[in-house]
Design a protein around this motif. Structure first.
Motif, PDB file in Angstrom:
ATOM      1  N   ALA A   1      35.411  97.269  21.879  1.00 37.84           N
ATOM      2  CA  ALA A   1      36.397  97.983  22.158  1.00 37.84           C
ATOM      3  C   ALA A   1      37.455  98.145  21.040  1.00 37.84           C
ATOM      4  CB  ALA A   1      37.355  97.444  23.110  1.00 37.84           C
ATOM      5  N   MET A   2      37.000  97.322  19.674  1.00 40.22           N
ATOM      6  CA  MET A   2      37.824  97.677  18.604  1.00 40.22           C
ATOM      7  C   MET A   2      38.027  99.094  18.009  1.00 40.22           C
ATOM      8  SD  MET A   2      36.463  94.604  16.237  1.00 40.22           S
ATOM      9  CE  MET A   2      37.555  94.520  14.977  1.00 40.22           C
ATOM     10  N   THR A   3      39.290  99.342  17.914  1.00 38.50           N
ATOM     11  CA  THR A   3      39.344 100.881  17.420  1.00 38.50           C
ATOM     12  C   THR A   3      39.111 100.988  15.888  1.00 38.50           C
ATOM     13  OG1 THR A   3      41.769 100.191  16.998  1.00 38.50           O
ATOM     14  CG2 THR A   3      41.068 101.159  19.269  1.00 38.50           C
ATOM     15  N   ASP A   4      39.367 102.076  15.116  1.00 38.08           N
ATOM     16  CA  ASP A   4      39.273 102.529  13.802  1.00 38.08           C
ATOM     17  C   ASP A   4      40.419 101.477  13.203  1.00 38.08           C
ATOM     18  OD1 ASP A   4      37.038 103.826  14.075  1.00 38.08           O
ATOM     19  OD2 ASP A   4      37.850 105.802  13.727  1.00 38.08           O
ATOM     20  N   ALA A   5      41.610 101.591  13.990  1.00 38.86           N
ATOM     21  CA  ALA A   5      42.813 100.971  13.394  1.00 38.86           C
ATOM     22  C   ALA A   5      42.410  99.473  13.293  1.00 38.86           C
ATOM     23  CB  ALA A   5      43.934 101.225  14.383  1.00 38.86           C
ATOM     24  N   ASP A   6      41.873  98.888  14.455  1.00 35.84           N
ATOM     25  CA  ASP A   6      41.347  97.386  14.305  1.00 35.84           C
ATOM     26  C   ASP A   6      40.559  97.035  13.345  1.00 35.84           C
ATOM     27  OD1 ASP A   6      42.963  96.826  16.642  1.00 35.84           O
ATOM     28  OD2 ASP A   6      40.930  97.166  18.212  1.00 35.84           O
ATOM     29  N   LEU A   7      39.678  97.873  13.178  1.00 32.58           N
ATOM     30  CA  LEU A   7      38.732  97.776  11.875  1.00 32.58           C
ATOM     31  C   LEU A   7      39.344  97.769  10.438  1.00 32.58           C
ATOM     32  CD1 LEU A   7      35.638  99.837  13.385  1.00 32.58           C
ATOM     33  CD2 LEU A   7      35.794  97.374  13.080  1.00 32.58           C
ATOM     34  N   ALA A   8      40.268  98.824  10.291  1.00 30.84           N
ATOM     35  CA  ALA A   8      41.155  98.752   9.067  1.00 30.84           C
ATOM     36  C   ALA A   8      41.916  97.396   8.941  1.00 30.84           C
ATOM     37  CB  ALA A   8      42.181  99.809   9.060  1.00 30.84           C
ATOM     38  N   GLU A   9      42.448  97.099  10.015  1.00 32.47           N
ATOM     39  CA  GLU A   9      43.350  95.637   9.964  1.00 32.47           C
ATOM     40  C   GLU A   9      42.257  94.533   9.452  1.00 32.47           C
ATOM     41  OE1 GLU A   9      46.148  94.684  10.168  1.00 32.47           O
ATOM     42  OE2 GLU A   9      46.182  92.871  11.094  1.00 32.47           O
ATOM     43  N   LEU A  10      41.336  94.487  10.120  1.00 31.64           N
ATOM     44  CA  LEU A  10      40.321  93.471   9.892  1.00 31.64           C
ATOM     45  C   LEU A  10      39.935  93.552   8.375  1.00 31.64           C
ATOM     46  CD1 LEU A  10      38.517  91.019  11.063  1.00 31.64           C
ATOM     47  CD2 LEU A  10      36.684  92.912  11.122  1.00 31.64           C
ATOM     48  N   ILE A  11      39.849  94.890   7.848  1.00 33.87           N
ATOM     49  CA  ILE A  11      39.411  94.934   6.277  1.00 33.87           C
ATOM     50  C   ILE A  11      40.390  94.348   5.561  1.00 33.87           C
ATOM     51  CG2 ILE A  11      38.909  96.664   4.630  1.00 33.87           C
ATOM     52  CD1 ILE A  11      37.008  97.992   6.446  1.00 33.87           C
TER      53      ILE A  11
END
Lengths: 326, 326
Positions: free
Chosen positions: A265-275
């Motif tokens: 369920a990770m969103t694109d925003a979550d992925l950007a935050e992770l990066i």
């Protein structure tokens, strides 16, 4: 037939790799012509052919070089690689591979599972036709067993926030380095290299494979286009945590946990935050440093090989893995 | 460890089959202990072990019988069979196998795909450890290639109302008879039987396999309990049309078409109607007659073998396949 542009600088190898592809194509005969077509598209979709290339180069190590035998062994290893790719795509539910629709997405898991099985068998068929001893086949099957262990390990570790660097290295050793090592070893034994040299080739392949996989995993976080032919950050979404993330997450589970445990369920925003987090904690740099250490180990072993074109090309390719021109 | 009760009448074979299971168990070491446990449950869940039994009996044909070698070859063939079962369960989305939850239903396709791959490799590992010639491995891999071709063919023919008896026979020849034939052949060569005898063993295995699969397919229509450990009529729902249906449908496509083309949406009432139609047109009897023809062919070949306990037991087992006491 379109070989990857990287081989332009290796004219002899390029010719041999073209022959490898033809050998694979000749060995694949599936009554369902649509599936055969799809497998052949995968063959010619511009895979890097690193494993057969290392096998071909290593075949120059022994005293009894036989071009046809070297090409066959190289073909068997690429077929094995293709089998694992097709099954990986089933497991990961991937839609694209090398920019082409995957067999599972086009024809369903049914075909993809059996087509992978079929290619496994073709690998053994080619190997047994061109091996001159049972012990080579036994060695190969033991290696392939370890490769599949690596895949199973990767499954076991999914969504495990406690995965350690050591566990990661064991996993990629099985999943990737083992096949690079087997490629170098099989090439060497195909030309009857003495055991000590074949073992050296095995070690070189292992180090190269470790470096290759770490860089591959780094690219999963840093590559922003789809030039890789697969969705970026796919691993994280599948719960497969690789080195840049593992380094960044060390001692910071609380910070990464809530984000990662959203799973698919990770969103694109979550992925950007992770990066951003991985970047803050220098995960990519640390991973890259370790990859560099592995290529250095490989170069040290390569330097001990008998001088010759083989050695020079192997050394050049090793540097290119790190720069990821390849 | 619980062997199928059918082996009570074959005390020596029963002892050897128990050893086969131990050999398989010894060779299976998966780091993920839950998956290992599940594979071991499958080993001990009371499969009939027909393929290893035929391999063991055929190992008595040659002049150089070696019990350990015979058991290893028999184990390799059962492992191969297990690999195909696990992948079949992925493809068919089966929930139960031998009365146990399948690996795919319990741990997902991920594990099931790689576990099957792992077992394929174990098969080759055992074979190469105990073969004394490369040509045996080459022969085995060519055979396994044909088995997977059979599986792919089956996929291709799904939901095809025009499937002919001949196409059905080609399909089961690849999917089933090939492995029975390979079992008999490999047993014979494991004791260094002369080529003519090994080829006879191959033919016997082929006929037995054909009879076995036809009866298995008949039971899919006639068996009313779940004693088989798999849902009855599963094949029809998956679009796999087998012999009783093919016979009944000959020249009556218009009558069967509307029912069958409901595909997965077929209700219990539809299935009952289908069974009634097959019954009306004697599909089961005709299929059973063909199975009987195959066991007769097998018996004719068996009668030509050198006299001995091997021959008597093989003959008895052949009759039991038809009566489906086994």
């Amino acid at each position: 037939m379109q070989l990857h542009s990287m081989w332009e600088n290796y004219p002899e190898l390029k010719k041999d790799l073209a022959e490898v592809l033809m050998t694979i194509e000749k060995n694949i005969q599936i009554r369902d012509k649509r599936v055969e077509e799809n497998v052949k598209m995968l063959i010619h979709a511009g895979g890097k052919l690193l494993r057969p290339a290392f096998a071909l180069l290593s075949a120059k190590l022994g005293p009894d070089y036989d071009r046809e035998r070297a090409i066959s062994v190289a073909a068997a290893l690429e077929v094995l690689h293709m089998a694992t790719l097709i099954h990986d795509d089933v497991v990961d539910e991937s839609k694209l591979r090398r920019g082409q629709p995957t067999i599972n997405s086009k024809y369903g898991n049914h075909y993809a599972v059996y087509t992978g099985d079929y290619l496994f068998t073709i690998c053994f068929k080619i190997l047994s036709k061109h091996s001159d001893s049972i012990s080579n086949i036994e060695f190969s099957s033991k290696n392939i067993e370890k490769i599949l262990m690596g895949e199973l390990d990767q499954m076991r570790m999914r969504y495990n926030l406690d995965v350690s660097v050591k566990e990661y290295l064991t996993r990629i050793s099985g999943k990737t380095a083992q096949l690079f090592a087997l490629s170098c070893y099989s090439g060497a034994t195909a030309s009857k290299a003495p055991r000590t040299l074949a073992v050296k080739a095995w070690n070189i392949g292992h180090y190269l494979g470790m470096a290759f996989q770490i860089i591959d995993d780094v690219l999963d976080y840093t590559s922003t286009d789809t030039g890789l032919g697969k969705p970026v950050m796919n691993d994280v979404l599948q719960g497969v945590y690789s080195l840049p993330l593992i380094y960044a997450m060390r001692g910071r589970k609380a910070e990464f946990g809530p984000l990662l445990l959203k799973k698919e369920a990770m969103t694109d925003a979550d992925l950007a935050e992770l990066i951003r987090l991985i970047d803050d904690y220098h995960g990519v740099e640390q991973a890259f440093d370790l990859a560099r250490k592995y290529t250095k180990k490989a170069q040290k072993e390569i330097a001990k090989l008998p001088a010759g074109a083989y050695r020079d090309q192997l050394s050049k390719l090793t540097d290119e893995i790190l720069d990821r021109q390849i």
